[in-house]
Design an enzyme around this catalytic site. Structure first.
Site, PDB file in Angstrom:
ATOM      1  N   GLU A  16       4.706   8.580 -27.237  1.00  0.00           N
ATOM      2  CA  GLU A  16       4.753   7.431 -28.161  1.00  0.00           C
ATOM      3  C   GLU A  16       6.214   7.071 -28.437  1.00  0.00           C
ATOM      4  O   GLU A  16       7.047   7.960 -28.621  1.00  0.00           O
ATOM      5  CB  GLU A  16       4.066   7.784 -29.487  1.00  0.00           C
ATOM      6  N   HIS A 146      -8.288  12.051 -43.107  1.00  0.00           N
ATOM      7  CA  HIS A 146      -7.353  10.996 -43.521  1.00  0.00           C
ATOM      8  C   HIS A 146      -7.079  11.158 -45.017  1.00  0.00           C
ATOM      9  O   HIS A 146      -8.002  11.428 -45.795  1.00  0.00           O
ATOM     10  CB  HIS A 146      -7.966   9.616 -43.220  1.00  0.00           C
ATOM     11  N   LYS A 162     -16.551   4.325 -36.275  1.00  0.00           N
ATOM     12  CA  LYS A 162     -15.430   3.649 -35.601  1.00  0.00           C
ATOM     13  C   LYS A 162     -15.567   3.806 -34.093  1.00  0.00           C
ATOM     14  O   LYS A 162     -15.425   2.841 -33.349  1.00  0.00           O
ATOM     15  CB  LYS A 162     -14.108   4.249 -36.119  1.00  0.00           C
TER      16      LYS A 162
END
Ligand code: FAD
Length: 285
Positions: A16, A146, A162
């Site tokens: 990333e 989360h 999701k």
């Protein structure tokens, strides 16, 4: 190439990067990519600053630069400050540039961002992109839950909806204890979340980075990790070397356990990624 294909062949190894900060010229990303491309990652993802469509140009530029290096790119897209008409424009741009992979995110809640009238959760964006049909969609997941979720179990249920909305692979938040990842993986599989899940690994190379990270994602820091940080926090070179060694130790164990892939948060530091790569290259099939 759609990234979902990669996971059918091997344990995936990806990086990333983030677009250059406001003060740096956009082309400064080329130096970072030059350092990373020789490490032959399967793809490189590029982050998207939470907020409106003004953040798009930089992410788009970097996603195209990654492709120019001959590497597949995964463009992050956070929906918290975007409406459907804006997303339509961005997706058209990606499509015409041949960028087929999107990491669909909600983005962090931030008082300075005007909230979207169309998208509340990443799931809403995923459903919307899926209707367009042209993209491979990845999603984020959180081995320790989360931070906003009522409980770990609630977060897993939300993750399942999701994924069912159209996610073909997940990338995890960083973590420092592999046992947390294995526990999460087992719970996901038991719930029927069966898409590939890449483990997000961040080499911690300075103290400021840990403080920022803990306040943002509240990752649990194991005793072993804290002892290393306490001992070397005032010795920058030792801190960097031990941070790299810790990340290598995590990756070796994860690859040995046969997980789907490793996503390395490079922090735009090719020299750090390169040191890690040297220690694990022979493990990557
Ligand atoms: P969601 O999946 O929408 O989840 C957010 C919260 O809502 C969770 O607590 C979840 O349990 C809950 N929830 C989800 N769906 C529902 C539902 N249907 N009903 C009720 N509750 C629900 N941020 C950026 O701004 N830019 C980036 O480039 C970026 N890249 C990231 C990359 C990775 C791999 C990861 C792990 C995170 C990244 N983030 C990025 C941070 C991310 O935007 C934040 O963690 C954000 O708070 C949550 O985003 P999400 O897409 O996971 O949200």
């Amino acid at each position: 190439m759609k990234l979902v294909e990669l996971f059918k062949e091997k344990q995936v190894y990806s990086f990333e990067v983030f677009p250059p900060k406001r003060t740096a010229p956009i082309d400064s990303i080329n130096k970072t990519l030059d350092g990373l491309k020789d490490l032959s990652p399967d793809f490189i993802s590029v982050t998207y600053g939470a907020g409106g469509s003004e953040n798009f140009e930089k992410t788009f530029h970097v996603a195209k630069a990654i492709k120019k290096c001959g590497i597949e790119s995964l463009a992050h897209l956070s929906c918290i400050g975007l409406n459907k008409d804006e997303v339509d424009v961005l997706l058209e741009e990606y499509k015409s540039a041949g960028i087929e992979n999107i990491l669909a995110l909600r983005g962090d809640l931030n008082p300075s961002v005007k909230l979207s009238k169309d998208f509340k959760y990443a799931q809403d964006l995923i459903e919307y992109i899926r209707e367009k049909g042209d993209f491979d969609i990845a999603g984020a997941c959180y081995p320790e839950g989360h931070p906003e979720a009522e409980s770990f179990g609630e977060d897993l249920k939300n993750l399942k909806s999701k994924v069912d909305a159209g996610v073909s692979h997940l990338i995890s938040q960083l973590f420092f204890d592999n046992e947390d990842f294995y526990y999460f993986l087992e719970k996901c599989r038991n719930m029927g979340i069966d898409v590939p899940i890449e483990a997000g690994i961040m080499p911690v190379v300075n103290k400021k980075q840990i403080e920022r990270m803990v306040s943002l994602c509240r990752a649990r820091l194991p005793k072993k990790f804290l002892r290393i940080m306490d001992k070397y926090e005032d010795k920058p070179e030792a801190m960097r070397d031990t941070g790299i060694a810790y990340a290598v130790d995590q990756i070796v164990d994860l690859l040995t356990q046969g997980i789907d892939g490793i996503h390395l948060y490079t922090m735009n530091q090719p020299e750090v990624a390169s040191k890690i790569h040297r220690s694990i290259a022979t493990l990557l099939s």
